[in-house]
Design a protein around this motif. Structure first.
Motif, PDB file in Angstrom:
ATOM      1  N   PRO A 267     -13.627 -13.392   0.454  1.00 22.22           N
ATOM      2  CA  PRO A 267     -14.494 -12.566   1.282  1.00 22.22           C
ATOM      3  C   PRO A 267     -13.793 -11.397   1.973  1.00 22.22           C
ATOM      4  O   PRO A 267     -14.099 -10.264   1.725  1.00 22.22           O
ATOM      5  CB  PRO A 267     -15.065 -13.544   2.304  1.00 22.22           C
ATOM      6  CG  PRO A 267     -14.897 -14.883   1.688  1.00 22.22           C
ATOM      7  CD  PRO A 267     -13.734 -14.792   0.757  1.00 22.22           C
ATOM      8  N   LYS A 268     -12.839 -11.672   2.839  1.00 21.18           N
ATOM      9  CA  LYS A 268     -12.148 -10.605   3.545  1.00 21.18           C
ATOM     10  C   LYS A 268     -10.658 -10.817   3.393  1.00 21.18           C
ATOM     11  O   LYS A 268     -10.173 -11.932   3.517  1.00 21.18           O
ATOM     12  CB  LYS A 268     -12.501 -10.610   5.030  1.00 21.18           C
ATOM     13  CG  LYS A 268     -13.875 -10.090   5.344  1.00 21.18           C
ATOM     14  CD  LYS A 268     -14.050  -9.961   6.837  1.00 21.18           C
ATOM     15  CE  LYS A 268     -15.412  -9.387   7.152  1.00 21.18           C
ATOM     16  NZ  LYS A 268     -15.617  -9.211   8.590  1.00 21.18           N
ATOM     17  N   VAL A 269      -9.966  -9.725   3.141  1.00 22.44           N
ATOM     18  CA  VAL A 269      -8.515  -9.796   3.055  1.00 22.44           C
ATOM     19  C   VAL A 269      -7.968  -9.378   4.404  1.00 22.44           C
ATOM     20  O   VAL A 269      -8.307  -8.315   4.921  1.00 22.44           O
ATOM     21  CB  VAL A 269      -7.977  -8.851   1.959  1.00 22.44           C
ATOM     22  CG1 VAL A 269      -6.469  -8.897   1.915  1.00 22.44           C
ATOM     23  CG2 VAL A 269      -8.576  -9.201   0.620  1.00 22.44           C
ATOM     24  N   ASP A 270      -7.151 -10.221   4.974  1.00 19.42           N
ATOM     25  CA  ASP A 270      -6.498  -9.882   6.224  1.00 19.42           C
ATOM     26  C   ASP A 270      -5.680  -8.620   5.984  1.00 19.42           C
ATOM     27  O   ASP A 270      -4.807  -8.607   5.111  1.00 19.42           O
ATOM     28  CB  ASP A 270      -5.604 -11.047   6.653  1.00 19.42           C
ATOM     29  CG  ASP A 270      -4.880 -10.821   7.959  1.00 19.42           C
ATOM     30  OD1 ASP A 270      -4.857  -9.673   8.450  1.00 19.42           O
ATOM     31  OD2 ASP A 270      -4.337 -11.800   8.493  1.00 19.42           O
ATOM     32  N   PRO A 271      -5.941  -7.543   6.723  1.00 22.32           N
ATOM     33  CA  PRO A 271      -5.210  -6.290   6.500  1.00 22.32           C
ATOM     34  C   PRO A 271      -3.698  -6.455   6.561  1.00 22.32           C
ATOM     35  O   PRO A 271      -2.969  -5.772   5.862  1.00 22.32           O
ATOM     36  CB  PRO A 271      -5.699  -5.380   7.632  1.00 22.32           C
ATOM     37  CG  PRO A 271      -7.007  -5.943   8.047  1.00 22.32           C
ATOM     38  CD  PRO A 271      -6.930  -7.418   7.787  1.00 22.32           C
ATOM     39  N   ALA A 272      -3.235  -7.398   7.363  1.00 16.14           N
ATOM     40  CA  ALA A 272      -1.796  -7.639   7.456  1.00 16.14           C
ATOM     41  C   ALA A 272      -1.237  -8.201   6.153  1.00 16.14           C
ATOM     42  O   ALA A 272      -0.053  -8.089   5.878  1.00 16.14           O
ATOM     43  CB  ALA A 272      -1.499  -8.587   8.614  1.00 16.14           C
ATOM     44  N   ASN A 273      -2.097  -8.832   5.341  1.00 15.97           N
ATOM     45  CA  ASN A 273      -1.646  -9.438   4.084  1.00 15.97           C
ATOM     46  C   ASN A 273      -2.094  -8.674   2.843  1.00 15.97           C
ATOM     47  O   ASN A 273      -1.765  -9.068   1.731  1.00 15.97           O
ATOM     48  CB  ASN A 273      -2.158 -10.875   3.990  1.00 15.97           C
ATOM     49  CG  ASN A 273      -1.554 -11.754   5.064  1.00 15.97           C
ATOM     50  OD1 ASN A 273      -0.428 -11.538   5.495  1.00 15.97           O
ATOM     51  ND2 ASN A 273      -2.296 -12.729   5.517  1.00 15.97           N
ATOM     52  N   ALA A 274      -2.849  -7.614   3.008  1.00 15.77           N
ATOM     53  CA  ALA A 274      -3.366  -6.868   1.860  1.00 15.77           C
ATOM     54  C   ALA A 274      -2.246  -6.359   0.975  1.00 15.77           C
ATOM     55  O   ALA A 274      -2.370  -6.328  -0.251  1.00 15.77           O
ATOM     56  CB  ALA A 274      -4.244  -5.713   2.337  1.00 15.77           C
ATOM     57  N   PHE A 275      -1.125  -5.968   1.562  1.00  8.86           N
ATOM     58  CA  PHE A 275      -0.012  -5.460   0.762  1.00  8.86           C
ATOM     59  C   PHE A 275       0.566  -6.549  -0.132  1.00  8.86           C
ATOM     60  O   PHE A 275       1.041  -6.267  -1.235  1.00  8.86           O
ATOM     61  CB  PHE A 275       1.081  -4.846   1.642  1.00  8.86           C
ATOM     62  CG  PHE A 275       1.921  -5.857   2.362  1.00  8.86           C
ATOM     63  CD1 PHE A 275       1.503  -6.392   3.571  1.00  8.86           C
ATOM     64  CD2 PHE A 275       3.129  -6.285   1.837  1.00  8.86           C
ATOM     65  CE1 PHE A 275       2.280  -7.337   4.230  1.00  8.86           C
ATOM     66  CE2 PHE A 275       3.899  -7.230   2.485  1.00  8.86           C
ATOM     67  CZ  PHE A 275       3.476  -7.760   3.703  1.00  8.86           C
ATOM     68  N   VAL A 276       0.510  -7.795   0.305  1.00 11.47           N
ATOM     69  CA  VAL A 276       1.030  -8.908  -0.502  1.00 11.47           C
ATOM     70  C   VAL A 276       0.199  -9.048  -1.771  1.00 11.47           C
ATOM     71  O   VAL A 276       0.739  -9.129  -2.874  1.00 11.47           O
ATOM     72  CB  VAL A 276       1.028 -10.228   0.302  1.00 11.47           C
ATOM     73  CG1 VAL A 276       1.412 -11.398  -0.584  1.00 11.47           C
ATOM     74  CG2 VAL A 276       1.955 -10.126   1.497  1.00 11.47           C
ATOM     75  N   ARG A 277      -1.121  -9.050  -1.616  1.00 15.56           N
ATOM     76  CA  ARG A 277      -1.990  -9.142  -2.785  1.00 15.56           C
ATOM     77  C   ARG A 277      -1.755  -7.959  -3.718  1.00 15.56           C
ATOM     78  O   ARG A 277      -1.650  -8.121  -4.929  1.00 15.56           O
ATOM     79  CB  ARG A 277      -3.458  -9.201  -2.373  1.00 15.56           C
ATOM     80  CG  ARG A 277      -4.362  -9.207  -3.610  1.00 15.56           C
ATOM     81  CD  ARG A 277      -5.803  -9.329  -3.276  1.00 15.56           C
ATOM     82  NE  ARG A 277      -6.036 -10.711  -2.913  1.00 15.56           N
ATOM     83  CZ  ARG A 277      -7.096 -11.112  -2.254  1.00 15.56           C
ATOM     84  NH1 ARG A 277      -8.013 -10.269  -1.859  1.00 15.56           N
ATOM     85  NH2 ARG A 277      -7.261 -12.376  -1.982  1.00 15.56           N
TER      86      ARG A 277
END
Length: 120
Positions: free
Chosen positions: A17-27
């Motif tokens: 549903p929502k990607v935590d902006p702090a973790n978006a770079f990991v994905r």
């Protein structure tokens, strides 16, 4: 029949549903490296394959959750009697895992998900 159901379920991988902006770079990084991930890790795989075989030999059956399945390197070692659900954060890694599952006729349910908020 069970394999077909698993493969059909894997084709329709749900979105997180929502990607935590702090973790978006990991994905984004895992999505980017997914096509060459196995090649990058090939030197280490000589050591890890022995470890994977030993670890999975201890699982006799039942329901198993593998978190961080990546490209599916552990799939060849899944016990036949186990009902494995495999989760990863990267849809491109899961696409590679799906390809391996199909080639190896491995019965696994693939789920796109975040280990910090598992959908179970």
């Amino acid at each position: 029949m069970a394999l077909r159901k698993s493969v059909e379920a894997a084709r329709a991988l749900p979105t997180v549903p929502k990607v935590d902006p702090a973790n978006a770079f990991v994905r984004a990084r895992y999505d980017c490296v997914a096509p060459i991930y196995d090649l990058l890790e090939l030197p280490l795989e000589f050591l890890h394959s022995r470890w994977r075989r030993e670890l999975w030999s201890r699982v006799k059956g039942g329901r198993v959750l593998e978190v961080g399945v990546g490209t599916g390197k552990s799939m060849p070692y899944y016990p036949k009697a186990a009902q494995v659900t495999a989760v990863d954060y990267s849809s491109r890694m899961l696409a590679r895992a799906l390809s391996k599952a199909r080639r190896g006729a491995i019965n696994v349910r693939l789920v796109l998900g975040d280990a910090q908020a598992l959908p179970f």
